[in-house]
Design an enzyme around this catalytic site. Sequence first.
Site, PDB file in Angstrom:
ATOM      1  N   GLY A 111     -22.045 -16.711  -1.339  1.00 54.31           N
ATOM      2  CA  GLY A 111     -22.691 -17.858  -1.945  1.00 54.31           C
ATOM      3  C   GLY A 111     -21.736 -19.023  -2.125  1.00 54.31           C
ATOM      4  O   GLY A 111     -22.094 -20.189  -1.888  1.00 54.31           O
ATOM      5  N   THR A 112     -20.517 -18.718  -2.536  1.00 51.40           N
ATOM      6  CA  THR A 112     -19.488 -19.743  -2.702  1.00 51.40           C
ATOM      7  C   THR A 112     -19.219 -20.449  -1.381  1.00 51.40           C
ATOM      8  O   THR A 112     -19.053 -21.671  -1.330  1.00 51.40           O
ATOM      9  CB  THR A 112     -18.187 -19.112  -3.223  1.00 51.40           C
ATOM     10  N   ILE A 133     -15.733  -7.872  -3.769  1.00 56.62           N
ATOM     11  CA  ILE A 133     -15.538  -6.428  -3.692  1.00 56.62           C
ATOM     12  C   ILE A 133     -16.496  -5.809  -2.676  1.00 56.62           C
ATOM     13  O   ILE A 133     -16.320  -4.665  -2.273  1.00 56.62           O
ATOM     14  CB  ILE A 133     -15.703  -5.745  -5.061  1.00 56.62           C
ATOM     15  N   ASP A 134     -17.512  -6.574  -2.268  1.00 56.35           N
ATOM     16  CA  ASP A 134     -18.500  -6.051  -1.316  1.00 56.35           C
ATOM     17  C   ASP A 134     -18.010  -6.063   0.126  1.00 56.35           C
ATOM     18  O   ASP A 134     -18.611  -5.417   0.990  1.00 56.35           O
ATOM     19  CB  ASP A 134     -19.802  -6.852  -1.404  1.00 56.35           C
ATOM     20  N   ARG A 169     -23.813  20.945 -11.153  1.00 50.43           N
ATOM     21  CA  ARG A 169     -24.787  19.858 -11.112  1.00 50.43           C
ATOM     22  C   ARG A 169     -24.786  19.109  -9.783  1.00 50.43           C
ATOM     23  O   ARG A 169     -23.819  19.157  -9.028  1.00 50.43           O
ATOM     24  CB  ARG A 169     -24.489  18.839 -12.222  1.00 50.43           C
ATOM     25  N   MET A 176     -21.384  -0.564  -6.696  1.00 51.64           N
ATOM     26  CA  MET A 176     -21.875  -1.916  -6.415  1.00 51.64           C
ATOM     27  C   MET A 176     -22.034  -2.158  -4.917  1.00 51.64           C
ATOM     28  O   MET A 176     -21.316  -1.592  -4.094  1.00 51.64           O
ATOM     29  CB  MET A 176     -20.943  -2.963  -7.021  1.00 51.64           C
ATOM     30  N   ARG A 273     -27.637  14.571 -12.581  1.00 50.25           N
ATOM     31  CA  ARG A 273     -27.263  13.466 -13.454  1.00 50.25           C
ATOM     32  C   ARG A 273     -26.817  12.275 -12.596  1.00 50.25           C
ATOM     33  O   ARG A 273     -26.404  12.438 -11.451  1.00 50.25           O
ATOM     34  CB  ARG A 273     -26.118  13.863 -14.383  1.00 50.25           C
ATOM     35  N   TYR A 279     -19.316  -2.651 -13.956  1.00 51.79           N
ATOM     36  CA  TYR A 279     -18.245  -3.642 -13.912  1.00 51.79           C
ATOM     37  C   TYR A 279     -16.843  -3.046 -13.914  1.00 51.79           C
ATOM     38  O   TYR A 279     -15.864  -3.786 -13.752  1.00 51.79           O
ATOM     39  CB  TYR A 279     -18.411  -4.628 -15.074  1.00 51.79           C
ATOM     40  N   ARG A 282     -14.992  -4.130 -10.894  1.00 51.39           N
ATOM     41  CA  ARG A 282     -14.554  -5.516 -10.738  1.00 51.39           C
ATOM     42  C   ARG A 282     -13.226  -5.816 -11.425  1.00 51.39           C
ATOM     43  O   ARG A 282     -12.415  -6.589 -10.924  1.00 51.39           O
ATOM     44  CB  ARG A 282     -15.603  -6.469 -11.328  1.00 51.39           C
TER      45      ARG A 282
END
Length: 355
Positions: A111-112, A133-134, A169, A176, A273, A279, A282
């Site tokens: 976006g930036t 981070i993506d 489990r 993210m 679970r 965050y 990040r």
Amino acid sequence: MKFGILTSGGDCSGLNAVIRAICLYIDQNVKNAEIVGIPDGYGGLIRGESFPLCRENYEDIIGIGGTILRTSRQPFKQMTVSENGATRLGRMCENYKKMGLDCLFTLGGAGTHKTAALLSMEGCNVVGLPKTIDNDIYGTDVTFGFQTAVEVATEAIDRVRTTAESHSRTMLIEIMGNKAGWLTLHAGIAAGADMILIPEIPFSVDAVCEFVSQQRRKGKNSTVIAVAEGALLADEAKFKKSERVFVRTERGETTVTAHLAEVLQQRTGYETRSSVLGYLQRGGTPCAYDRVLSTRLGSFAANLACGGKFGVTAAVSGSRITFNALTDVAGKYKLVPPAGEIVAAAKSIGIHFGI
């Protein structure tokens, strides 16, 4: 010359290291240079705010997470919408001139970069730097902040695994990544996840349940699944994001991870679970790789600006630092190729992708 720096969008490790590298390069190579920080990303530029960046501000920040300039999100769609007789883009261009800037460095994600391209087309001298981070910015092999997030997510999965094994489990760890699954893919492989679910490969609930049941039949007492927050059910892939949100809300679902955990327990009978890292991915100290990469990208971007090369963004290509035109990368995303080498490698060692 007068330089401005802003950090926009979500924070990540490495932003301060890039700011430091830009400032140190200019300090070392440009006589009588002035550097100002613009607070809160494009928000500060819209308001016309800035403050001097002195050596004591940036000299020792290479290992500090977040951004000393602070950051904010400014929706791209709002940039050209008239508000009280002016647009946000118009205000930014006006304030760029009022500040007397010779160059603006924009540190941010997809976006930036779209907004940076608009500023460039309006006559502002802009140099971008690829942060997220993506790892989904088009035209660069890697973004700064990505490797640190991978390290954090990997350690988190490692820790969750011990609980999964102790309690027999099935554990789902949400990582993210709305559009791209690079972070989930790399962390999942590094932590030895049994299954990885990413947006680029829509999954089948039936296939996931069968895989978990099959593992138990083979004597494995736990299953660890890395799930990207943007992972899609196969029957959702045809919908737009807004339509998916509506359908999920109508069904009373929260996130795809929570929904899948509930269904898995019901169908397989095994305690299930979910854990959302959020965050944690990040923040915090950047890893050594990101500190070095940020230094290389920051000094390279400063060199471009000092040489009069504007309307571009720094990028990594193989072992080289290079650049792309902002107009060539704006609005594009680098997604995980479902048939690519890294997915093939994961499949070859038995990691399942829910199909």
